[in-house]
Scaffold this motif. Structure first.
Motif, mmCIF file in Angstrom:
data_model
loop_
_atom_site.group_PDB
_atom_site.id
_atom_site.type_symbol
_atom_site.label_atom_id
_atom_site.label_comp_id
_atom_site.label_asym_id
_atom_site.label_seq_id
_atom_site.Cartn_x
_atom_site.Cartn_y
_atom_site.Cartn_z
ATOM 1 N N PRO B 133 0.853 -1.192 0.000
ATOM 2 C CA PRO B 133 0.000 0.000 0.000
ATOM 3 C C PRO B 133 0.885 1.237 0.000
ATOM 4 C CG PRO B 133 0.053 -0.980 2.187
ATOM 5 C CD PRO B 133 0.844 -1.886 1.293
ATOM 6 N N GLU B 134 0.638 2.141 -0.914
ATOM 7 C CA GLU B 134 1.472 3.339 -0.982
ATOM 8 C C GLU B 134 0.612 4.554 -1.296
ATOM 9 O OE1 GLU B 134 5.900 1.732 -2.211
ATOM 10 O OE2 GLU B 134 4.490 2.236 -3.791
ATOM 11 N N ASP B 148 4.883 4.958 2.381
ATOM 12 C CA ASP B 148 4.324 3.679 2.796
ATOM 13 C C ASP B 148 3.854 3.861 4.224
ATOM 14 O OD1 ASP B 148 4.023 1.038 3.861
ATOM 15 O OD2 ASP B 148 5.110 0.304 2.105
ATOM 16 N N ARG B 150 3.582 2.102 6.510
ATOM 17 C CA ARG B 150 4.310 1.320 7.514
ATOM 18 C C ARG B 150 5.676 1.928 7.814
ATOM 19 N NH1 ARG B 150 4.131 -4.086 4.290
ATOM 20 N NH2 ARG B 150 4.441 -2.532 2.668
ATOM 21 N N GLN B 151 6.041 2.940 7.083
ATOM 22 C CA GLN B 151 7.342 3.560 7.341
ATOM 23 C C GLN B 151 7.131 4.985 7.816
ATOM 24 O OE1 GLN B 151 10.771 2.955 4.648
ATOM 25 N NE2 GLN B 151 10.785 5.171 4.420
#
Lengths: 852, 360
Positions: B133-134, B148, B150-151
């Protein structure tokens, strides 16, 4: 301009904008005007109201423009959104109720899914690909460059300068490299970067509703791809949709896409799945009917269409295809009726040729194929009644370049065997009836063709073959073993392979028991026994024997080829490929090996993907000494042929083959000369042919033709006489003798011969014409002496024409075959992969080598 | 126009009109629901997120969330179908991800840009697009960044002008080509008419062109297929459709352009259920519904043997004028074909029904 045709009226000016004559703002003018641009200007003037407000006229103008150019921009008007008033009550009702039902549905579902959440979330997260550029690195092992870059400057923002440094050429060469690496396959694809799309979708943790949503969307993607003609892509998306949730619609659409791709088997499966889910699905029935009709299961197709028509009696498509299929079925009737018989005969034939009786026959067959590819085939090659069918099957299978036939063949070899036979039979029939070389290709008797042609090939290239000739070496065999061997050979030739194996085994025992060191002979024995095993279908023993033979005598052709065939039958394609390649290193002219190597290439590409080469074991390098060079044909003359007959059967056979080979070559050369109009040369060639074989009628008739062309009527007559002695009803001979008589001005004899021709075949138009001609000449001859000069001149021209036609008709089987390769060549297509490319190269080689 | 012709064409029905008390910049359907979001800027300079639910012929306000900075754009593109987290970009350059059930604190927050985030797009969520997912954001500061969720804190890719080069205002961004886990491109449009296509797989600038006028909106017809078409709309009322299947080494992608109206085309949105139908929203409060028609052959060989694309044609299916003010945002419902929401500068959000889309 339309407006110029209308006269300007006095005293009227023009509009302020565009300077249009006022008179143009008129019903009549607008009705007549065909210039859209002009009308658009008028419309703008009218709409602006600067010349007054004429709502009616404006409407008329709009309509006129619309009828001329419905897409005209002038027609675009600002419009308010549609309201209930723009719809009929039912439509409006439908719109609202549709929305309401959707709203209730989605709201319910939305509430339900609230409970189903959270627990699956973590699971989903785990399935996600890693973060881009993170140290764990993307799974993009395809792109090392990217990874390296990322490692060196991890997470450092990039700027335009870097983007701009992007070097198109470098990038292209990179891509090229990649292609190289991933082997030739990609290069030959018409679309080099065929997108790799996952065929499955991970649906962990999805509710049913979500699955429906995803499945529908994938199906829509498939539909869109289908609409643009990307059928492969469409099939992929339908497959994805099915992987999420199998629906009849997706299967049905997939079937349609597969029909477009002519992937009949998959289409059939998918249609059947639809019909499992929804029995009586009209579309699926229609599609299955299409598939069946393409697979030539006409009866089943008709059943399906009848089912459709029982539900929808007015379905015009179904009616149409039903008619078409029935027509096809009728067209097949005469063939399909005696099919049982034809089939039997064919099987017999296969056995005939299968028993290896007379390799010469095989050679002939081989030659026929060669003829198809490069030179005219000899009529002599048709010794056996059914042989044309065999030859035909060979030719088809190869001429086709393989594609579907081979695919299907490899996959469905067993169950299609019978079908192939049937098809072969019908093929043969049509061949006989039409003597047409361009029938639809569906017969392929590959397994037989493969072994036969290969055998023939070996024999052909035997000339200097170290081991196979056996002529000299056989003397070194102990007498007992030699006897056993020749017995084995006899048995082999008569098709008793089992017994032959026993004899060969005895011979081998005999040789090994004596402890004599004669590796050559032993190798031949093993090789021969391997041939028996191969014939019996005992591939593993065949391979063993070949191995032994090769240990004793490395790089000998026959065992290599036999092992290759055995490996191929056992689907050990890699080993087979290696063997074929080795064979080709030894003698690059063995067509069967080339064909097989190509075929296997194809299979390997299918099996292992683009990197199939990497999985191959190394191909042994053949020392130069072991490589055969194409024998110098000039060195062999017919004189030395009969000298060494009958000491050994095999050798005599070889000589016979040689003779046949040479005979054919000469004949073909002769035919070529005829075509080139060099009749003198042609006659010489044919004469040489006759030295080799006095029985062959076609050579005589052909030479007669040459003599006719050379006005050597006496010689022509003699040739024809000779033919008629052998074959008392040879139409060609009669016809040519008639022409010769005509040339000799023996009109009465000429008329007699023409009559005989017409007696045998009343449809020979040329003969009829000639007959009339000659009858006239006869009268003239008896009547007028002065007009003879004219008659002479006339006669010659007539002869020219008639000969031309006659040539066309009679020499059909000679000339036609010679034309085939040209047609073949014209059909050469862009190679789409390594396999096709190989096929083309082969075809070119073969046609190049043929006539020489 | 005759009634017969009209009956065949799709009609645009204004189903609900909802007046708002703030300026709406973006509106979005919440996936898998009949709810929609309006994002904007309140008069006192704060950001507003309103959640409405469609109830028959009216919109019911479910929730209103106020945030310190005006919100320019939002997307659900990078969230899962279950979570449905909203990613927003605001006037201050912040990228935030909100759980609409608990909107007090963002789930993810980063000061991504120095200036306003003009445009945002997401991929890899909602089952649309393979791979991670981006989120991509385009800002007035001239940069385009890929994130992202998550980052934390840093983008996973950043596309910015070199130092010294003048910064262009990035007005629009879009994801595409995400048909497998590796492939992905970002397309960005700038105020000077530049369109740049960044390939995230090779980390390279794949293609660029200039359409002379500022690029207001770009969108791929679908994000999750081998990129097929790209529509770019411009400040001067023209839009361009690029056939993205065939890239010529020098000429790039073939395109067809069409002038929709005299004013700016603010938005283009493809029908999620049919990639060849799209709607443009104009500065004069008008909506145009278009259909792209493919040429018989989508590619041909040029004199040197390189493949080059062939553009098709665009035909107008319907046009309506809803307002005198520009329609700045547009969104098709992913769940209900033909359902559409648009927000205009007359501080009104409208739910539209487009009929007969099945018959195209």
């Amino acid at each position: 301009m339309g407006d110029e045709s209308v006269p300007y009226l006095l005293g009227e000016g023009t509009t302020k904008t565009y300077q249009i004559p006022i008179s143009h703002l008129d019903y009549k003018f607008i009705e007549k005007c065909t210039d859209v641009k002009h009308l658009e200007k008028i419309l703008r003037v009218l709409r602006s109201g600067e010349e007054g407000c004429y709502p009616e006229l404006t409407l008329v103008c709009e309509k006129r423009i619309e009828s001329l150019d419905p897409r005209s921009r002038a027609l675009r008007k600002d419009k308010p959104a549609a309201t209930a008033a723009d719809f009929t009550a039912e439509e409006w009702e439908a719109i609202n109720s549709e929305l309401t039902s959707w709203l209730t549905e989605i709201n319910e579902d939305d509430k339900k899914s609230q409970f189903l959440r959270t627990d699956t979330l973590n699971e989903r997260q785990d399935n996600l690909p890693p973060v881009r550029c993170s140290s764990s690195c993307l799974p993009t092992n395809q792109n090392k460059r990217l990874q390296n870059k990322q490692r060196s400057k991890k997470n450092i923002p990039r700027d335009y300068s870097e983007w701009d440094k992007f070097d198109v050429e470098e990038e292209c060469s990179k891509i090229d490299e990649d292609c190289e690496e991933s082997n030739s396959k990609a290069r030959f694809f018409s679309r080099p970067s065929l997108p790799i799309i996952e065929k499955k979708i991970d649906t962990t943790g999805m509710t049913k509703r979500e699955k429906i949503f995803i499945a529908t969307r994938e199906k829509e993607k498939g539909n869109e791809a289908f609409a643009t003609g990307d059928y492969v892509e469409a099939v992929t998306y339908y497959t994805r949709s099915i992987s999420v949730m199998p629906t009849a619609a997706a299967y049905n659409n997939k079937a349609q896409a597969e029909i477009k791709l002519q992937d009949w088997d998959s289409a059939l499966q998918d249609c059947e799945k639809v019909l499992d889910m929804e029995p009586g699905n009209i579309k699926a029935l229609m599609r299955r009917a299409t598939v069946h009709s393409h697979l030539q299961n006409y009866q089943t197709a008709i059943e399906d269409l009848n089912k459709v028509l029982s539900v929808e009696p007015e379905n015009s498509k179904a009616k149409k295809s039903l008619l078409e299929i029935e027509k096809k079925l009728k067209g097949l009737k005469p063939v399909s009726e005696p099919q049982g018989k034809g089939k039997k005969i064919l099987i017999q034939e296969i056995e005939d040729s299968g028993n290896g009786e007379g390799r010469g026959e095989n050679t002939e067959e081989w030659e026929r194929r060669g003829g198809h590819q490069g030179s005219a085939a000899a009529a002599a090659a048709r010794a056996a009644g059914g042989e044309p069918a065999m030859g035909n099957a060979h030719r088809k299978a190869h001429g086709r370049g393989g594609g579907k036939a081979h695919d299907r063949d490899t996959h469905k070899q067993k169950d299609s065997a019978e079908g192939a036979l049937k098809k072969g039979a019908s093929e043969k029939k049509s061949e006989k009836q039409l003597s047409d070389h361009e029938g639809e290709v569906n017969g392929y008797l590959r397994s037989d063709e493969k072994s036969e042609s290969a055998e023939a090939e070996i024999s052909k290239s035997r000339g200097e073959g170290s081991q196979s000739a056996g002529g000299d070496s056989s003397t070194s065999l102990p007498p007992a073993a030699a006897k056993l061997k020749s017995q084995g050979n006899e048995l082999f030739k008569s098709g008793q392979f089992g017994e032959a194996v026993l004899k060969y085994s005895e011979a081998i025992e005999c040789v090994t028991g004596l402890g004599e060191q004669s590796p050559d002979d032993l190798s031949i024995l093993y090789s021969n026994r391997a041939a028996c095993y191969l014939k019996e279908g005992n591939c593993s023993d065949c391979i063993q024997d070949c191995n032994r033979a090769l240990e004793l005598q490395p790089y000998s052709l026959k065992p290599l080829l036999r092992r290759a065939m055995a490996n191929e039958s056992m689907e050990r394609y890699r080993q087979a490929y290696i063997d074929y390649k080795t064979v080709l290193q030894i003698d690059s002219s063995i067509q069967a090996a080339k064909d097989s190597a190509n075929r296997i290439t194809r299979t390997l590409i299918d099996q292992d993907g683009p990197s199939w080469r990497e999985k191959l074991p190394p191909i042994p390098v053949v020392p130069v000494a072991a490589q055969l060079h194409r024998w110098d044909e000039g060195s062999l003359t017919s004189e030395n042929k009969p000298s060494s007959i009958d000491i050994n059967r095999e050798e005599s056979q070889m000589n016979r083959e040689e003779a046949i080979e040479k005979f054919k070559r000469l004949k073909n050369e002769g035919n070529d000369f005829v075509k080139a109009g060099e009749y003198e040369e042609a006659a010489n060639k044919y004469s040489e042919c006759m030295k080799l074989n006095t029985e062959e009628c076609t050579v005589y008739t052909n030479r007669a033709l040459c003599y006719l062309k050379l006005y050597k009527y006496e010689e022509a007559k003699q040739d024809c006489d000779h033919v008629l002695q052998i074959e008392d009803s040879n139409v060609k001979a009669f016809y040519r003798r008639a022409l010769a008589y005509k040339g000799l001005q023996n009109y009465q004899a000429s008329i007699d011969d023409f009559n005989k021709v017409l007696l045998i075949d009343p449809n020979v138009l040329e003969a009829q014409k000639e007959l009339e001609e000659v009858t006239q000449l006869l009268h003239l001859d008896s009547g007028a002496g002065a007009g003879s000069q004219q008659a002479q001149g006339k006669k010659i021209t007539i002869q020219e024409v008639s000969d031309e036609q006659e040539e066309r008709q009679f020499a059909a089987e000679d000339a036609e075959t010679a034309h085939v390769p040209e047609r073949e060549k014209l059909r050469v297509w862009e190679p789409s992969n390594a396999y096709d490319f190989g096929q083309i190269v082969n075809a070119v080689n073969a046609s190049g080598a043929g006539p020489s | 126009m005759s009634a017969a012709v009209g009956a065949e064409r799709p009609q645009v029905v204004s189903h609900v009109q909802q007046a708002l008390s703030y300026t709406v910049f973006d509106c979005r359907w919440v996936p898998r629901s009949a709810r929609l979001l309006c994002l904007g800027s309140a008069a006192r300079g704060t950001g507003i997120i309103q959640l409405y639910e469609l109830h028959g012929a009216r919109l019911e306000l479910l929730r209103e969330i106020e945030k310190p900075k005006p919100i320019k754009c939002g997307t659900f593109g990078a969230t899962s179908l279950q979570q449905r987290f909203l990613a927003t970009g605001d006037f201050d350059g912040n990228l935030n991800i909100w759980n609409l059930e608990a909107p007090e604190l963002p789930v993810y927050s980063v000061k991504g840009h120095k200036e306003i985030i003009n445009s945002i797009d997401g991929v890899g969520g909602l089952g649309i697009g393979e791979g991670a997912p981006e989120i991509v954001t385009g800002s007035r500061d001239g940069t385009v960044k890929v994130w992202d969720p998550r980052q934390k804190d840093t983008p996973v890719a950043n596309m910015e002008p070199v130092q010294g080069e003048s910064k262009r205002d990035c007005w629009t961004v879009a994801f595409g080509n995400a048909y497998n886990q590796e492939e992905r491109v970002v397309c960005a449009g700038y105020d000077n008419g530049d369109i740049k296509l960044f390939d995230l797989k090779t980390m390279s600038l794949r293609w660029e062109t200039n359409i002379k006028n500022g690029v207001c909106s770009v969108e791929f017809d679908r994000k999750d297929i081998n990129m097929n078409k790209l529509v770019a709309t411009s400040l001067e009322g023209k839009f361009h459709v690029f056939d993205m299947r065939t890239q010529h080494p020098t000429k790039g992608f073939a395109s067809v352009s069409e002038k929709a109206q005299k004013s700016t085309i603010w938005q283009v949105r493809h029908l999620p259920q049919n990639r060849d139908v799209f709607m443009t929203s104009g500065g004069s409060g008008s909506l145009h519904l278009w259909k792209y028609e493919y040429p018989a052959q989508r590619s041909k060989k040029d004199s040197e043997g390189s493949e080059m694309g062939v553009a098709g044609s665009v035909s107008l299916l319907q046009n309506v004028t809803l307002s005198t003010q520009p329609i700045s945002s547009l969104d098709w419902s992913p769940d209900k074909k033909g359902l559409c929401v648009c927000g205009a500068f007359d501080q009104t959000v409208r739910v539209l029904i487009v009929t007969k889309l099945n018959k195209i």
